[in-house]
Motif scaffolding. Structure first.
Motif, PDB file in Angstrom:
ATOM      1  N   MET A   1       0.866  -1.157   0.002  1.00  0.00           N
ATOM      2  CA  MET A   1      -0.104   0.003  -0.010  1.00  0.00           C
ATOM      3  C   MET A   1       0.969   1.386   0.077  1.00  0.00           C
ATOM      4  N   ALA A   2       0.509   2.188  -0.777  1.00  0.00           N
ATOM      5  CA  ALA A   2       1.441   3.537  -1.063  1.00  0.00           C
ATOM      6  C   ALA A   2       1.222   4.182   0.302  1.00  0.00           C
ATOM      7  N   SER A   3       2.347   4.894   0.716  1.00  0.00           N
ATOM      8  CA  SER A   3       2.303   5.539   2.199  1.00  0.00           C
ATOM      9  C   SER A   3       1.528   7.045   1.898  1.00  0.00           C
ATOM     10  N   HIS A   4       1.193   7.383   2.896  1.00  0.00           N
ATOM     11  CA  HIS A   4       0.230   8.515   2.645  1.00  0.00           C
ATOM     12  C   HIS A   4       1.193   9.905   2.323  1.00  0.00           C
ATOM     13  N   LEU A   5       0.696  11.014   1.852  1.00  0.00           N
ATOM     14  CA  LEU A   5       1.534  12.230   1.410  1.00  0.00           C
ATOM     15  C   LEU A   5       1.407  12.826   2.898  1.00  0.00           C
ATOM     16  N   LYS A   6       2.715  12.894   3.499  1.00  0.00           N
ATOM     17  CA  LYS A   6       2.601  13.953   4.683  1.00  0.00           C
ATOM     18  C   LYS A   6       2.565  15.336   4.514  1.00  0.00           C
ATOM     19  N   VAL A   7       1.795  16.052   4.732  1.00  0.00           N
ATOM     20  CA  VAL A   7       1.683  17.646   4.769  1.00  0.00           C
ATOM     21  C   VAL A   7       1.925  18.349   6.118  1.00  0.00           C
ATOM     22  N   HIS A   8       2.673  19.110   6.148  1.00  0.00           N
ATOM     23  CA  HIS A   8       2.695  19.850   7.531  1.00  0.00           C
ATOM     24  C   HIS A   8       2.641  21.364   7.131  1.00  0.00           C
ATOM     25  N   TYR A   9       1.895  22.161   7.713  1.00  0.00           N
ATOM     26  CA  TYR A   9       1.793  23.674   7.693  1.00  0.00           C
ATOM     27  C   TYR A   9       1.863  24.442   8.746  1.00  0.00           C
ATOM     28  N   PHE A  10       2.748  25.502   8.455  1.00  0.00           N
ATOM     29  CA  PHE A  10       3.235  26.456   9.652  1.00  0.00           C
ATOM     30  C   PHE A  10       1.967  27.601   9.581  1.00  0.00           C
ATOM     31  N   GLN A  11       1.482  27.678  10.617  1.00  0.00           N
ATOM     32  CA  GLN A  11       0.312  28.811  11.019  1.00  0.00           C
ATOM     33  C   GLN A  11       0.597  29.860  11.946  1.00  0.00           C
TER      34      GLN A  11
END
Length: 250
Positions: free
Chosen positions: A1-11
């Motif tokens: 199974m493909a790994s999830h795209l890990k998105v991080h944001y600075f708020q």
């Protein structure tokens, strides 16, 4: 199974989440996490170890804010954020900076951020710069987007200038094939704009020929937001695809 795209944001300010690109990222099956700098104590310098591990971030999105990138005295975490950004960018990973976020990325790489000759607040035309190389991110020749800024960035050394308008020469830049910095706000939605308009103290700081009234902004119909939202979604796809292509070429 493909790994999830890990998105991080600075708020940097309360209420300013991902805006329009949240839905797009969820379509990409992304896992989303955030660092909320606004929730830190004002006198907090923040240890760099409190920020995410760079190898655990597949895409970074740096959001806007009402502070200046130069105001490290009042927001001491800015210094640590820029230090982390330099480490992240040195790894060749994809990043998108929106307004203050675009200024932070530029400033972390040594470019000046200073007061723009005029303030911009509202819907304004932006145009693509002539002679952008064909393999760089391609914008429409002209487009109408939300602006909300008093300062602007210089184009970082080695970056390509992508967009401009009459009020602010530096509206967008690209670093390599995986980093895009915006001066405008392509992520704006009717809901996020309404939150911005509730900040009367911030609104009172803006004046001049490129500042629209609250009444003008509140009259904007939903179609007004679409073009900017589409540009941001395309920018996300572009930096992810370019990063993946570079990795395959190694």
């Amino acid at each position: 199974m493909a790994s999830h795209l890990k998105v991080h944001y600075f708020q940097h300010i309360a209420g300013e989440g991902f805006g329009s690109c949240y839905t797009h990222l969820k379509r990409l099956n992304a896992e989303i996490s955030a660092t909320e700098f606004f929730a830190l104590p004002v006198d907090s310098a923040l240890d760099i170890e409190a920020l995410p591990q760079i190898d655990e971030v597949d895409l970074l999105i740096v959001m806007g804010g009402t502070m200046s990138v130069n105001d490290e005295a009042n927001f001491p975490w800015l210094k640590m954020e820029k230090r982390w950004l330099r480490r992240y960018l040195a790894m060749g990973k994809p990043a998108i900076g929106l307004c203050l976020g675009g200024q932070l990325i530029a400033n972390a790489l040594g470019a000046a951020v200073s007061r723009n000759p005029v303030q911009e607040l509202g819907w304004h035309e932006v145009r693509k710069v002539s002679h952008v190389p064909p393999d760089y991110f391609q914008l429409p020749e002209q487009f109408n987007v939300m602006q909300w800024h008093s300062e602007s960035f210089e184009i970082p050394k080695g970056a390509v200038h992508l967009a401009e308008n009459d009020a602010c020469r530096n509206q967008m830049y690209q670093i390599g094939k995986n980093v895009l910095g915006f001066q405008f706000h392509p992520e704006t939605t009717p809901e996020s704009l309404q939150l911005f308009l509730e900040d009367e103290e911030e609104l009172a700081l803006f004046q001049g020929p490129y500042v629209q009234s609250v009444e003008q902004l509140q009259r904007a119909n939903k179609n007004k937001f679409i073009q900017g939202n589409q540009i941001l979604n395309q920018a996300i796809d572009y930096v992810l695809q370019q990063t993946a292509a570079q990795r395959r070429a190694v």
